[in-house]
Structures are given as structure tokens and as C-alpha cells.
Design a protein around this motif. Structure first.
Motif, PDB file in Angstrom:
ATOM      1  N   PRO A   1       0.789  -1.245   0.000  1.00 53.92           N
ATOM      2  CA  PRO A   1       0.000   0.000   0.000  1.00 53.92           C
ATOM      3  C   PRO A   1       0.815   1.285   0.000  1.00 53.92           C
ATOM      4  O   PRO A   1       0.255   2.378  -0.114  1.00 53.92           O
ATOM      5  N   SER A   2       2.120   1.202   0.103  1.00 47.05           N
ATOM      6  CA  SER A   2       2.939   2.407   0.193  1.00 47.05           C
ATOM      7  C   SER A   2       3.029   3.159  -1.133  1.00 47.05           C
ATOM      8  O   SER A   2       3.421   4.331  -1.159  1.00 47.05           O
ATOM      9  N   ALA A   3       2.671   2.514  -2.230  1.00 51.29           N
ATOM     10  CA  ALA A   3       2.766   3.156  -3.550  1.00 51.29           C
ATOM     11  C   ALA A   3       1.567   2.743  -4.401  1.00 51.29           C
ATOM     12  O   ALA A   3       1.013   1.664  -4.213  1.00 51.29           O
ATOM     13  N   PRO A   4       1.157   3.605  -5.329  1.00 50.41           N
ATOM     14  CA  PRO A   4       0.033   3.242  -6.207  1.00 50.41           C
ATOM     15  C   PRO A   4       0.417   2.109  -7.154  1.00 50.41           C
ATOM     16  O   PRO A   4       1.590   1.918  -7.476  1.00 50.41           O
ATOM     17  N   LEU A   5      -0.572   1.376  -7.588  1.00 54.12           N
ATOM     18  CA  LEU A   5      -0.364   0.310  -8.560  1.00 54.12           C
ATOM     19  C   LEU A   5      -0.814   0.807  -9.920  1.00 54.12           C
ATOM     20  O   LEU A   5      -1.926   1.297 -10.074  1.00 54.12           O
ATOM     21  N   ARG A   6       0.055   0.687 -10.904  1.00 51.58           N
ATOM     22  CA  ARG A   6      -0.294   1.128 -12.247  1.00 51.58           C
ATOM     23  C   ARG A   6      -1.340   0.192 -12.849  1.00 51.58           C
ATOM     24  O   ARG A   6      -1.272  -1.030 -12.699  1.00 51.58           O
ATOM     25  N   ALA A   7      -2.314   0.777 -13.517  1.00 51.42           N
ATOM     26  CA  ALA A   7      -3.302  -0.028 -14.228  1.00 51.42           C
ATOM     27  C   ALA A   7      -2.594  -0.797 -15.348  1.00 51.42           C
ATOM     28  O   ALA A   7      -1.648  -0.294 -15.958  1.00 51.42           O
ATOM     29  N   ALA A   8      -3.040  -1.991 -15.613  1.00 53.32           N
ATOM     30  CA  ALA A   8      -2.406  -2.814 -16.648  1.00 53.32           C
ATOM     31  C   ALA A   8      -3.433  -3.768 -17.247  1.00 53.32           C
ATOM     32  O   ALA A   8      -4.285  -4.299 -16.538  1.00 53.32           O
ATOM     33  N   LEU A   9      -3.333  -3.974 -18.545  1.00 49.78           N
ATOM     34  CA  LEU A   9      -4.254  -4.880 -19.220  1.00 49.78           C
ATOM     35  C   LEU A   9      -4.068  -6.313 -18.734  1.00 49.78           C
ATOM     36  O   LEU A   9      -5.010  -7.110 -18.766  1.00 49.78           O
ATOM     37  N   SER A  10      -2.863  -6.632 -18.272  1.00 47.02           N
ATOM     38  CA  SER A  10      -2.591  -7.991 -17.788  1.00 47.02           C
ATOM     39  C   SER A  10      -3.431  -8.330 -16.566  1.00 47.02           C
ATOM     40  O   SER A  10      -3.677  -9.516 -16.289  1.00 47.02           O
ATOM     41  N   ILE A  11      -3.891  -7.328 -15.829  1.00 46.36           N
ATOM     42  CA  ILE A  11      -4.760  -7.571 -14.669  1.00 46.36           C
ATOM     43  C   ILE A  11      -6.081  -8.166 -15.134  1.00 46.36           C
ATOM     44  O   ILE A  11      -6.616  -9.098 -14.514  1.00 46.36           O
ATOM     45  N   ASP A  12      -6.603  -7.650 -16.228  1.00 51.03           N
ATOM     46  CA  ASP A  12      -7.835  -8.203 -16.805  1.00 51.03           C
ATOM     47  C   ASP A  12      -7.622  -9.632 -17.295  1.00 51.03           C
ATOM     48  O   ASP A  12      -8.520 -10.478 -17.194  1.00 51.03           O
ATOM     49  N   LEU A  13      -6.447  -9.916 -17.846  1.00 50.46           N
ATOM     50  CA  LEU A  13      -6.198 -11.233 -18.426  1.00 50.46           C
ATOM     51  C   LEU A  13      -6.255 -12.329 -17.367  1.00 50.46           C
ATOM     52  O   LEU A  13      -6.771 -13.425 -17.620  1.00 50.46           O
ATOM     53  N   PHE A  14      -5.741 -12.038 -16.186  1.00 50.17           N
ATOM     54  CA  PHE A  14      -5.794 -13.035 -15.112  1.00 50.17           C
ATOM     55  C   PHE A  14      -7.247 -13.343 -14.757  1.00 50.17           C
ATOM     56  O   PHE A  14      -7.645 -14.509 -14.652  1.00 50.17           O
ATOM     57  N   ALA A  15      -8.057 -12.287 -14.589  1.00 49.33           N
ATOM     58  CA  ALA A  15      -9.471 -12.485 -14.266  1.00 49.33           C
ATOM     59  C   ALA A  15     -10.192 -13.217 -15.398  1.00 49.33           C
ATOM     60  O   ALA A  15     -11.066 -14.055 -15.152  1.00 49.33           O
TER      61      ALA A  15
END
Length: 222
Positions: free
Chosen positions: A106-120
Motif C-alpha cells: 500500500p505504500s505506492a500506487p499500482l499502475r493499471a495494466a491490461l494484464s490484470i484483466d487477463l488473469f481475471a
């Protein structure tokens, strides 16, 4: 986001359709995600409740994605491109979020990434081979979040063993984001497993059209 007459959530549709008919949703789901990723947009919250299935008078199905509250444009000028969060941390749905989201510091933001959708997407495809979505979430819950850290354990949990889609689902469900490929490699793997071109299917084109309408609505609201 609630869309009137848009269809039933995947969780409901699965109860009234056998495995054979549920497989017909797969090319539509892949193309719906493709329509977003072609515009560099991450949905951010792919899960059964955000996948709607509608049928016309001839009982032909059309798949639609809904709830774009977590959608983010990836690497776009003028956009922060960060994964959605609030004061309590990242906003995600348990059991459907990628490992890099669940275990992000939580100390830093997470960049949005298309790979996040691919896992789901990989998890959703795996669900379509099961009897119910509850069966899937129960299996995942029993393994707890630690399951997402262990690639071998994660693969053991998947239900796609022996199916033509096994290679496709296992690539999407890689713990390391860079190993998931892109939505276009996903389309190619699906086409190989079917021995056909995914874009040659009318149902896929319908899904693409519906996702593009949601994408245009998202752009107007930005």
C-alpha cells in the motif's frame, strides 16, 4: 452500474445452461475484453456479476460487460493510469483479482495494466467449465490468498485439465503478469483450440459491438 434489460449475470445464466451452452459464451467474452484492450482500457473488475447474458426472441445469446467504475485507460496522456483505490487501499473483488493486486504494497500506487484483466479472464473461462460459480469460489477460498503466490498450486486448482482450453487458461493465469501475453495471443490460442477463426463467429461480433458501446459510454463520462 445497473443497465435495464441488459441481461442476467453470468452467475444466474450458469444455473439454467449446461456446460455445452456455456462454452458458447467463451468467444463472446474474449471479444468483449478485446474491444476494451484495443483501446488500451482496463476494465479492472472482471467477475461473473459483471458479465451479463441476454437472449433475443430466437434464443441467440449476446454477452455484455458492465460496471466500468474501475475502468482505467492504460498509459494514456493526461491519465493517471493508476489502479482504483480509496483511503482503505486498492479496490478489488476478492477471488477475482490478480496476484499483483492482492499482494500490492500500500505504500505506492499500482499502475493499471491490461494484464490484470487477463488473469481475471482466465478465471472466468475456467468457471465456464464448472457446474456453478460457487464451486469455483469455494475451492479458491479453501486455498486462501496464499494460493495465488504458488503457480503450481494455482494450476492444480484450475478445472480445465484435459480440456481443449487448458493451455489458454493456464497462460492467462500465470502469477507473473508478463507471462500472460496479450488479449491477441489469447484470441490466437482460443482459435487454435477450436480449429477456427474467432472473428468468423457472429456471436463474437455481437459481443464486440456491445463492448464498444460500453467503451464509448465510458469515454463520454471521462
Amino acid at each position: 452500474l445497473v443497465i435495464a434489460n441488459a441481461g442476467q449475470p453470468l452467475t444466474t445464466s450458469m444455473k439454467s445452461h449446461d456446460k455445452y451452452h456455456r462454452k458458447l459464451f467463451i468467444p463472446q467474452l474474449i471479444n468483449a475484453v478485446t474491444a476494451l484492450h484495443n483501446e488500451s482500457i482496463m476494465h479492472g473488475d472482471l467477475k461473473p456479476h459483471n458479465v451479463l447474458i441476454a437472449f433475443n426472441e430466437h434464443y441467440v445469446s449476446t454477452l455484455k460487460l458492465c460496471d466500468f467504475d474501475s475502468a482505467r485507460r492504460v498509459d494514456s496522456p493526461g491519465s493517471t493510469g493508476d489502479f482504483p483505490s480509496d483511503r482503505n487501499g486498492l479496490k478489488y473483488t476478492q477471488f477475482w483479482a490478480a496476484p499483483e493486486v492482492v499482494f500490492h504494497h500500500p505504500s505506492a500506487p499500482l499502475r493499471a495494466a491490461l494484464s490484470i484483466d487477463l488473469f481475471a479472464l482466465g478465471l472466468l473461462l475456467d468457471v465456464l467449465y464448472r457446474d456453478t460459480c460457487n464451486e469455483f469460489t469455494t475451492v479458491l477460498k479453501e486455498g486462501e490468498e496464499g494460493l495465488l503466490k504458488d503457480q503450481a498450486a494455482l494450476f492444480a486448482m484450475l478445472h480445465c485439465k484435459g480440456h481443449t482450453h487448458q493451455r489458454l487458461i493456464e497462460q492467462l493465469c500465470q502469477v507473473v503478469p508478463s507471462k500472460r501475453g496479450t488479449i491477441h495471443t489469447t484470441m490466437n490460442l482460443y482459435a487454435e483450440s477450436q480449429g477456427t477463426a474467432i472473428h468468423g463467429q457472429n456471436v463474437a461480433l455481437n459481443a464486440n459491438f456491445e463492448a464498444e458501446k460500453e467503451h464509448n459510454r465510458f469515454l463520454r463520462d471521462e
